[in-house]
Design a protein around this motif. Sequence first.
Motif: not given
Lengths: 242, 231
Positions: B130-131, B133-141, B144, B148-149, B156
């Motif tokens: 889901g992380q 998908e959330a990133g992609l849906a915002l417009g990140f490649s 990225q 980033r996500f 960590r």
Amino acid sequence: MGMLEIKKLSKSFGDLEVLRDVNISVEKGEVVVIIGPSGSGKSTMLRCINLLEHPTGGEILYQDQDITKLGKQVTEYRKHVGMVFQRFNLFPLKNVLENIMYAPIHLNKLSKETAKEQAMELLRKVGLETKADAYPSSLSGGQQQRVAIARALAMQPDMLLFDEPTSALDPELVGDVLEVMKQLANEGMTMVVVTHEMGFAKEVADRVIFMDGGYVVESDTPAEIFTNPKNDRTRAFLARVL
Amino acid sequence: MEFHFDRALRTLGPSLLNGVGIVVYITIVGFLFALIAALLLAIGKLSKNKILTGVLSVFIEIIRGTPLLVQFFYIYYVIPMLINGIAATMGYDINVQFKAATCGIIGFAINYGCYMSEVIRSAIVSIDPGQREAGLALGFSETQVLFRFIIPPALRNSIPVFGNYLVMMIKDTSLLAMIAVQELLLRTKTYASQTFLTVEAYTILAIVYLIISLPLSQLCKIIERRLKRVR
Ligand SMILES: Nc1ncnc2c1ncn2[C@@H]1O[C@H](COP(=O)(O)OP(=O)(O)OP(=O)(O)O)[C@@H](O)[C@H]1O
Ligand SMILES: [Mg+2]
């Protein structure tokens, strides 16, 4: 011509045909609610709209451009189409404010100050201005979902997709989220909403689409669908859920 | 039987202190390079390029299937020999030699890099999809989204395991005695053979290792608990 025109859309996972000949048109400012039994392809259809799933066949025209042929440009397109997920999918290591500000800063080159102002504004809108510094894990599901809506709005999308936004919530938390969605609808946001909340569909939808077995079985105004369904399958489904 | 711990401590102690410096230096630098190697290997193994993932898998299996000590010998003795030999057949007369400590760092980077790459890789695949998908849906490649996500929370989540590897690496520096790095074991061995204070020397050596590794493992546990508490 609608803002979004889905034409003869099909999608298969291997041998499994999940969508067959789906045709949907969404006008600007319209709220389209999609209902249907589990496994009927609602999520898959929604995910095809922002290309989280790539269609097997057919076209999806967004402002007259076939987005299924976009290639790398798809990231540009996705900025215009926000998505809200059943499981919120907030970024757990970022606080509420960072969750909302992150994409506008990094994708739209907004300054930190502007992004923060905008994020606070959005938090007020979803009723969570006091939670700006909280981390997602400390919020209730309903609060997380409202943050997720604010996060999607921060990209100033032309259209929002919701995939069962209240299905993972405790019943007493559903209302707050629906309230925010209703407000968005009233402000003229174009929305495609997959939901089992029939009350929301009746009250807010401009059009209700009933899907079954990968087909759009019926598409009509909520008044017609709920009081005078034409198709037997629609009738059977509504009899079960209402 | 008579013991002379005070004498041993007085004469061996300062030498061991220098040894600790070398151990700490090799461990810190080796561990940093191991981390970088691990991240690169993990990302490489997630690639869609079948050839790349195949080559990396074979490499990782070779490294994990052979003893670290053998790898140190290989880097210290064999690799320079190969380089010099190849150079000679091409008409160059060179005499490449690696410093033993450098070999230690390279060996640790490769060996621990391989083990830790598996840690990072499994941490990456266990991040909720889901992380992404959330990133992609915002417009990140996709790239990225990965950097980033996905990778930050994966790293960590790997920190506690990294901590264990760090403590292990400190202890494994004793293997470097075999390629003449003046670390703790070699110093102790030399001392014991000169003074015959064998019991005292090796007991002190063991205690020195404990003094370094116990607080470190304790620190790891505290960090692990912290990480669990915050989200
Ligand atoms: N990635 C995938 N790989 C294989 N099959 C999939 C995949 N995603 C969905 N499916 C299958 O496609 C069908 C439709 O799934 P979809 O999630 O679109 O249904 P849905 O209408 O959203 O159902 P629900 O109300 O349960 O969410 C199901 O049979 C599902 O198992
Ligand atoms: Mg679904």
